[in-house]
Design a protein around this motif. Structure first.
Motif, short mmCIF file in Angstrom:
data_model
loop_
_atom_site.label_atom_id
_atom_site.label_comp_id
_atom_site.label_asym_id
_atom_site.label_seq_id
_atom_site.Cartn_x
_atom_site.Cartn_y
_atom_site.Cartn_z
N UNK A 116 0.82 -1.21 0.00
CA UNK A 116 0.00 0.00 0.00
C UNK A 116 0.85 1.26 0.00
N UNK A 117 1.93 1.27 0.78
CA UNK A 117 2.79 2.45 0.84
C UNK A 117 3.43 2.73 -0.53
N UNK A 118 3.89 1.68 -1.19
CA UNK A 118 4.50 1.84 -2.52
C UNK A 118 3.46 2.31 -3.54
N UNK A 119 2.24 1.78 -3.43
CA UNK A 119 1.18 2.20 -4.35
C UNK A 119 0.83 3.66 -4.12
N UNK A 120 0.74 4.06 -2.86
CA UNK A 120 0.45 5.47 -2.56
C UNK A 120 1.55 6.37 -3.12
N UNK A 121 2.80 5.95 -2.98
CA UNK A 121 3.93 6.72 -3.52
C UNK A 121 3.85 6.78 -5.05
N UNK A 122 3.51 5.64 -5.67
CA UNK A 122 3.38 5.61 -7.13
C UNK A 122 2.26 6.53 -7.60
N UNK A 123 1.16 6.54 -6.87
CA UNK A 123 0.04 7.40 -7.23
C UNK A 123 0.43 8.87 -7.11
N UNK A 124 1.12 9.19 -6.03
CA UNK A 124 1.61 10.56 -5.84
C UNK A 124 2.54 10.96 -6.98
N UNK A 125 3.44 10.04 -7.34
CA UNK A 125 4.39 10.29 -8.44
C UNK A 125 3.64 10.50 -9.75
N UNK A 126 2.67 9.66 -10.02
CA UNK A 126 1.93 9.76 -11.27
C UNK A 126 1.13 11.05 -11.34
N UNK A 127 0.41 11.36 -10.29
CA UNK A 127 -0.46 12.52 -10.33
C UNK A 127 0.32 13.83 -10.22
N UNK A 128 1.56 13.77 -9.71
CA UNK A 128 2.39 14.95 -9.66
C UNK A 128 3.23 15.13 -10.91
#
Length: 163
Positions: A116-128
């Motif tokens: 979950x933490x890696x997915x949250x980071x990936x989502x942040x990276x993608x949306x930023x």
């Protein structure tokens, strides 16, 4: 299906904290309401395949995930191909072939299944990212090069000829 309307996703960590827990549609809706973030989600009923491109057209990116099962290591899900055909950046929680395609196509970000933490980071990276449009273009180009029907049939014919 869930269509994300905002670029902030407060629920992600909580929803994915227990990857073994399966959320029903109602349980997910209840959790979204409990967190007070209903305005970030648009819940739509199951759709026929021909309506999906119009829905995806309203999204910044598309999400694909798998359970942690060796069976899924060698498969490329139809929804990934559909997302790529629509020219969408991809957020993936996957491994194996799906991860390979996303990385090879440079069309999104991928995190380990159940992390979950890696997915949250990936989502942040993608949306930023300022590359969402580029990732979407890369997805469409990769789809056209590798997944169009004629290409797949030609590849299949070549494979049969070697038998």
């Amino acid at each position: 299906e869930i269509v994300l309307r905002e670029k902030e996703f407060l629920l992600l960590e909580k929803l994915l904290a227990s990857p073994k827990k399966i959320f029903t549609r109602q349980a997910l809706m209840d959790e979204i309401k409990a967190q007070g973030v209903e305005e970030m989600f648009l819940m739509i009923p199951r759709q026929r395949a021909e309506t999906i491109p119009g829905i995806l057209g309203c999204c910044d990116a598309a999400f694909v995930s798998f359970m942690d099962n060796p069976l899924f290591e060698n498969t490329i899900p139809a929804k990934l191909q559909s997302y790529m055909a629509c020219g969408k950046a991809i957020l993936a929680s996957a491994s194996g072939e799906t991860e390979r395609v996303v990385r090879e196509a440079d069309c999104g970000v991928c995190s380990a299944i159940g992390d979950a933490a890696a997915l949250a980071k990936s989502l942040e990276e993608l949306m930023g990212s300022h590359r969402l449009d580029d990732m979407g273009s890369n997805a469409r180009s990769y789809f056209e090069k590798h997944f169009v029907r004629e290409k797949l049939l030609d590849d299949f014919d070549r494979c049969l000829e070697t038998l």
